[in-house]
Design a protein around this motif. Structure first.
Motif: not given
Length: 1246
Positions: A14-17, A37-43, A79-87, A437-443
């Motif tokens: 949700m935070k990424k969206a 829409k993705l954010e609303r559905t997840l909420s 998918v959202l991570d790819e968008f974030n990387v591109e952004a 650091q592993l917890w951070m890496a996996n969100g």
């Protein structure tokens, strides 16, 4: 079946969206509506998720729904991570003119194509999640809120485990059993048996730390065994625990020898904790190695299974029972309420009812007590007491309802962080920083708010520890540098999970989080596996793993043993979701996965690999948070555009000695929190000012400070504001900060001072904050130390100080005042005349003065001007006292002739002239002493000491280890009458003599040295090095050494073998050894021709690098107890003797580098105990005798290399392959090459 955890993952998605940058680019890309829409559905899903996760335990349909939702959520996250990387890439591209090469990695070469391709992916995943969300209606979930995490006192984060409750009677019974001498057993085994969580380990620790036990047994050895009963691994662990030094030996034959040497003749106590082995043969093999212990040795075994007890025990098993209700309540109350707090009667009544349900299991009581600590309302306590989870039965997985109940009350992010730990094998020491650091890496760590992610991670760790999900929390030293660590304070926090907690984590995650410890369990790895940790003895094929589990997010190789292998084949793998990758092994010489498939990567550990450089494209990994390259000896460069890695928080490059320059612009890494090494350069972007705004913590080495221009430039480093720094090393050159300068045998390794004109003003401007724990200064060219080092308040927290090659400084700072200083190292401080100035005398009382109140170790190395411990000590009638100093090294300090009062000193190493032997005179409490005597500086011998200060050992009643390195002028100082020498007999266990020709009859001494040898009645280990006057075996000297088990002779180049003529009427002339000798090592004795008669007790023989050695015939005749022989680099040896087959106890035979060995004798079928055979670099050996061939199928280990004729016969497809095809560990050099032939050319195969 595993639980499905989603409540921690969905908020991340949700935070990424909803990310602001992504939303901005979403408008540009026409995807804003889909993201909303993705954010609303997840909420909407999140509002009912708490109820769904609880109901999945009893409703399989709900579990399946959650599993489908989780797969879709992971897909959406990618998918959202790819968008974030591109952004992020687009944002960086806007800010700077970034190379088009970056675009090729992340935008699929074309922005229009990216928008089309990813738009389709987003549309599909939004639709999938929408369909899954619609199904929730039929389940009728209840809307719930996540439990709030209450604030708790920070001081309660670590529970004091020393206050053991309810086990005093058990301890007394076991201590009595251990100390009972009526049982006629050399080594007795006492099992402690009980179910998991009952407190077997705690009880064993309680016994282990008892003062009576510590006094009675020596050494005390603790080894955690757990699932894998691997003899080699256990041998290494026992050696490491017994000696305090990590054992990295991988050769089983050498391990056996070393293990027997460690325990031989000693009354030891060994605890084998958490044993599951039911294989009698494995236990018998280990028991044989341990059987050489002294009378009264004891082994404690903790186990759940009585079958284990019946196999291993020689004493009746101690069956541990649960705690009484009163003891259980006491333990529960201690966890649930603050110390001294009044317990409300209503809560006490409910609490006692909860305790009853725990059945006397301490782990369950502690865990639930910790849970209730965060609950203050009566209804909360009733909810726990009346939970349906109590009605669940303990299943085959052994998970206790009490533990499931405690887990169910964790906040969602704590659940995920705990369950993730299933990727570590049982009893693994988990590093706190690594976990975070592993917890951070996996969100897994919730973001947002003002706290740093690391701080939140520490809170999560402490919360899990306080709730007893973690245990055995301790500080341990790092791996490299001084005395096995990079300073005593380069340490980290580690913890373990109780076996039942590990089982709980594994039951929750199923195949999603796996720990693989043997090849068989690799079959469990599947497409559902997201997190994988590997360890154990097998070859890890990275690409096969990644192709089997393309959705894997964490892949860690956790093994610390170089005998394990990492295979990187030419197969192409395309991991889609990798967040964390850890590959620490010399097999790795380059990054094994294309950067294009690592766009999601947050954590990369390539420490201790042979990698020379990372690809420059590594700087396009914009998500990377942690990069570990520590101790990569071959590393020469880092990616040049690292400044663009805006998310990088931790960069470990310590121990990379070939890395001479860092990329420009490190200061632009605004998120950086750890930078273990910085090399100051001359050009823009590499100056010391790059550190200015970085909020660094932990450990920092600063090299090439000679490049700092002036004080203003130095102040730009802004060190005083870096309050999280704990260790600071300041070096004016590029010489690595390690322990080579501290070895007495290598005084010239460290470079001399660098005379830089601005050194004083630069060091003055580099003043740190007052929380520093370790400070090191090297090659400083100033004549005085800065004013901030004179400030005792600023340095009051320092525990460790290193000052090296500061030759211009005559006066030290007032280090003697520092209240917590424990370790002080001074090397090549050529101008220093005393350690303490005259100002110290103001604190004198009753003629004594305490200095360095906490100091435990002091090293004084190459300090020619040092004459006094305190200024004007000869004119002041005050005795200096170092109250807690336990270890002292004085190396090449020729003018130091006095020593202070050292009431706690146990270990002294001294290298100097015989004038200084008087320093040792009064140190009668020593347990370890090393003396090396050289000639005086003018090349003449020093005059002998006055009689009243003559060196004598008669009062050293506690001395256990003695090393003497000396020329003949030491002889008159050690030649005492027999009565005076008896002081050694009751204590000395280890003796090593180096260049002491005068101790042997063959030397031209005026008096006999035999008095020195006759009273060494307790000696266990003897080493003789560099005694060139020794021509024949010292039979007379050995005659009284009846207790010696281990003999090592090195570099005695004139030693040829047994004398041809008897030395006395009682001598056989065979050059006999000590009669009870078990281990014989002869190394680099150039003149050695043959062995004398070996004793029947000998179990291990090693002859190495002896070029003239050509005969074993007479020596082996009586040595029928030998179980391992190791012959290497003896080119004159042409054959083994006839009758070799009579060695019926021989288990291991290693022959290497015997270039003229052409014949092995017949009759070797008599080697019925043989398990391991290694033949290497013996090119003239063309065949194995028929008798030996008969033994081959029964071997456990066979290796043939550098023997072309033999290799062809025994390789796969060769004439004799059928004889060896079933040996568990086998191979020829040609086979090894073929196994790794699929490596890319740039990878190291060996």
């Amino acid at each position: 079946m595993a639980d499905v955890l989603l409540s921690a993952l969905l908020p991340v998605v949700m935070k990424k969206a909803a990310d602001r940058i992504l939303q901005q680019f979403g408008v540009i890309w026409g995807m804003e509506e889909k993201l909303e829409k993705l954010e609303r559905t997840l909420s909407a899903i999140l509002s009912v998720l708490g109820d769904a996760e609880q109901r999945q335990v009893e409703d399989p349909a709900v579990k399946r729904w959650l599993a489908a939702l989780k797969d879709a959520a992971y897909e959406a996250d990618d998918v959202l991570d790819e968008f974030n990387v591109e952004a992020m890439r687009r944002k960086t591209e806007i800010q700077i003119d970034m190379s088009k090469r970056v675009r090729s990695f992340f935008s699929l070469h074309n922005p229009v194509w990216f928008r089309f391709k990813m738009g389709q992916k987003l549309k599909e995943i939004v639709q999938k999640i929408d369909e899954i969300a619609a199904e929730r209606i039929r389940f009728g979930f209840t809307v719930t809120t996540q439990p709030q995490n209450r604030d708790r006192p920070q001081s309660h984060s670590y529970i004091d485990e020393s206050n053991v409750i309810g086990r005093e009677e058990d301890k007394e019974k076991i201590v009595k059993l251990l100390l009972d001498h009526d049982r006629n057993q050399n080594v007795a085994v006492l099992p402690i048996v009980g179910m998991g969580g009952l407190g077997k380990t705690t009880l064993a620790q309680f016994v282990y730390r008892d003062k009576r036990v510590e006094k009675h047994f020596q050494p005390l050895i603790w080894v955690c065994v757990s699932d894998e009963f691997d003899i080699a691994k256990l041998a290494r662990a026992i050696i490491s625990s017994a000696t305090g030094t990590e054992c990295q030996e991988s050769n089983m034959e050498l391990l056996q020898r070393r293990l027997r040497e460690v325990v031989s003749g000693k009354r030891y106590l060994l605890v084998l904790d958490d044993v599951w082995n039911e294989d009698q043969a494995k236990w018998d093999e280990l028991k044989t190695l341990l059987g050489t212990g002294g009378e009264g040795s004891r082994i404690i075994v903790t186990a759940r299974n009585e079958q284990v007890s019946s196999i291993m025990g020689t004493l009746d098993a101690y069956l541990l029972k649960g705690l009484t209700e009163d003891d259980s309540w006491t333990l529960f109350r201690k966890r649930a309420f603050e110390k001294g707090a009044e317990v409300p009667p209503t809560l006490a009544k409910i609490g006692k009812e909860i305790v009853k349900k725990c059945g006397g299991l301490p782990l369950a009581v502690k865990t639930l007590g910790s849970l209730m600590h965060s609950k203050s309302q009566e209804k909360e306590w009733l909810s726990v007491r009346d939970s349906d989870i109590w009605d669940m039965q303990v299943g085959e997985d052994g998970i206790l309802p009490a533990l499931r109940l405690s887990y169910s009350h964790l906040p969602s992010h704590l659940k995920q962080c705990f369950a993730f730990c299933a990727i570590f094998q049982k009893d693994y020491e988990m590093d706190k920083d690594l976990l975070i650091q592993l917890w951070m890496a996996n969100g897994f760590i919730p973001s947002g708010g003002r706290k740093e992610l690391e701080d939140k991670g520490h809170e999560i760790f402490n919360e899990l520890a306080s709730r007893s999900f973690f245990q055995d929390i301790k500080e341990v030293a790092g791996y490299y540098g001084f005395y096995g660590s990079r300073g005593e304070l380069y340490c980290t926090t580690t913890c373990k999970m109780h076996d039942l907690m590990h089982d709980l984590a594994q039951s929750i995650t199923g195949n999603e989080c796996l720990s693989v410890v043997d090849p068989a369990t690799l079959e469990d790895v599947s497409k559902k596996t997201r997190h994988l940790g590997t360890s154990g003895h097998f070859i890890l094929n990275i690409h096969r793993i990644l192709n089997t589990s393309p959705n894997i997010r964490t892949l860690l190789s956790l093994s610390t043993e170089w005998s394990n292998r990492i295979m990187v084949t030419a197969d192409s793998s395309k991991p889609r979701s990798l967040r964390a990758l850890g590959l620490t092994h010399p097999d790795i010489s380059r990054l094994p996965i294309s950067i294009g498939f690592l766009k999601h990567l947050r954590y990369l550990d390539l420490s201790r690999t042979d990698i020379e450089a990372l690809p420059d494209a590594t700087s396009t990994l914009l998500n990377l948070q942690t990069l570990k390259l520590s101790n990569c000896d071959e590393l020469r460069k880092l990616p040049k555009d690292m400044r663009n890695m805006s998310d990088l928080r931790h960069l470990y490059i310590d121990g990379c000695d070939n890395l001479k320059q860092l990329p420009a612009g490190i200061g632009q890494l605004s998120s950086l929190r750890t930078l273990t090494k910085y090399i100051v350069g001359n050009d823009a972007g590499r100056r010391i000012g790059e550190l200015n705004s970085l909020d660094l913590g932990g450990f920092l080495e600063l090299y090439n400070l000679r490049n700092v221009r002036d004080a203003a430039d130095a102040k730009e480093a802004n060190l005083s504001s870096k309050h999280n720094l704990r260790s600071l090393i300041l070096c004016w050159d590029m010489i690595a900060w390690n322990d080579s300068c501290y070895r007495s045998s290598a005084p010239d390794v460290c470079k001399d001072v660098l005379h830089v004109g601005n050194a004083e003003e630069v060091l003055e401007a580099l003043g740190p904050h007052d929380g520093l724990k370790l400070l090191a200064i090297r090659c400083y060219g100033g004549e005085r130390f800065p004013t901030w080092m004179m400030d005792s308040l600023l340095l009051q927290n320092l525990v460790e100080i290193h000052l090296g090659a500061c030759a211009g400084c005559e006066h030290l700072p007032p280090l003697w005042q520092l209240p917590v200083l424990k370790f002080l190292y001074l090397i090549k401080m050529g101008s220093v005349k005393h350690l303490c100035s005259s100002t110290i005398y103001g604190n004198a009382s009753n003629g004594t003065l305490q200095a360095f109140p906490s100091l435990k170790r002091l090293v004084l190395h190459t300090m020619q001007s040092l004459k006094e411990w305190s200024e004007d000590e000869k004119t002041v009638e005050v005795m200096l006292v170092f109250p807690h100093l336990a270890e002292l090294k004085i190396i090449n300090c020729p003018n130091l002739m006095t020593i202070p009062i050292l009431p706690s000193l146990k270990s002294l190493s001294m290298k100097g002239t015989n004038k200084q032997l008087g320093l040792v005179h009064g140190l009668t409490a020593l347990s370890s002493l090393q003396i090396e005597v050289d000639k005086t500086n003018n090349g003449t011998e020093s005059p002998p000491l006055a009689q009243e200060k003559k060196m004598s050992f008669r009062d050293f009643r506690s001395l256990e280890n003695l090393t003497i390195t000396a020329s003949e002028d030491l002889a008159p100082l050690l030649e005492e009458e027999e009565e005076e020498m008896k002081g050694l007999s009751s204590s000395l266990h280890r003796l090593e003599v180096i260049r002491c020709n005068w101790l042997f009859l063959s030397s031209q001494q005026a008096s006999s040295p035999l008095g020195f040898w006759k009273n060494l009645t307790s000696l266990l280990s003897l080493g003789i090095n560099d005694c060139d006057d020794l021509v024949y075996w010292p039979e007379e000297e050995f005659r009284g050494l009846n207790s010696v088990k281990t003999l090592t002779i090195r570099y005695c180049n004139k030693l040829v073998g047994p004398s041809r003529l008897p030395l006395s009427s009682s001598s056989s002339g065979d050059g006999e050894f000590p009669p009870n000798l078990e281990y014989l090592n002869i190394i680099r004795c150039d003149g050695l021709v043959e062995l004398p008669k070996l004793p029947a007790t000998l179990r291990s023989l090693s002859v190495q690098y002896c070029p003239k050695f050509n005969s074993m015939t007479e020596g082996l005749r009586h040595a029928t107890a030998l179980d391992d022989i190791y012959i290497t680099d003896c080119p004159s040896l042409t054959s083994l003797p006839e009758g070799f087959g009579q060695l019926t106890a021989l288990k291991s035979l290693i022959l290497k580098g015997c270039s003229n060995l052409s014949y092995l004798p017949q009759g070797m079928q008599g080697l019925t105990a043989l398990e391991g055979l290694i033949i290497g670099r013996c090119p003239r050996l063309s065949s194995l005798p028929e008798g030996l061939q008969q033994r081959l199928p029964g071997l456990q280990r066979l290796k043939i290399e550098g023997c072309p004729k033999l290799e062809r016969q025994y390789a796969k497809g060769g004439r004799y392959w059928d004889l060896i095809s079933r040996i568990p560990e086998t191979g020829t050099l040609s086979e090894i090459r073929s196994n790794f032939s699929t490596f890319p050319p740039s990878f190291s195969c060996f």
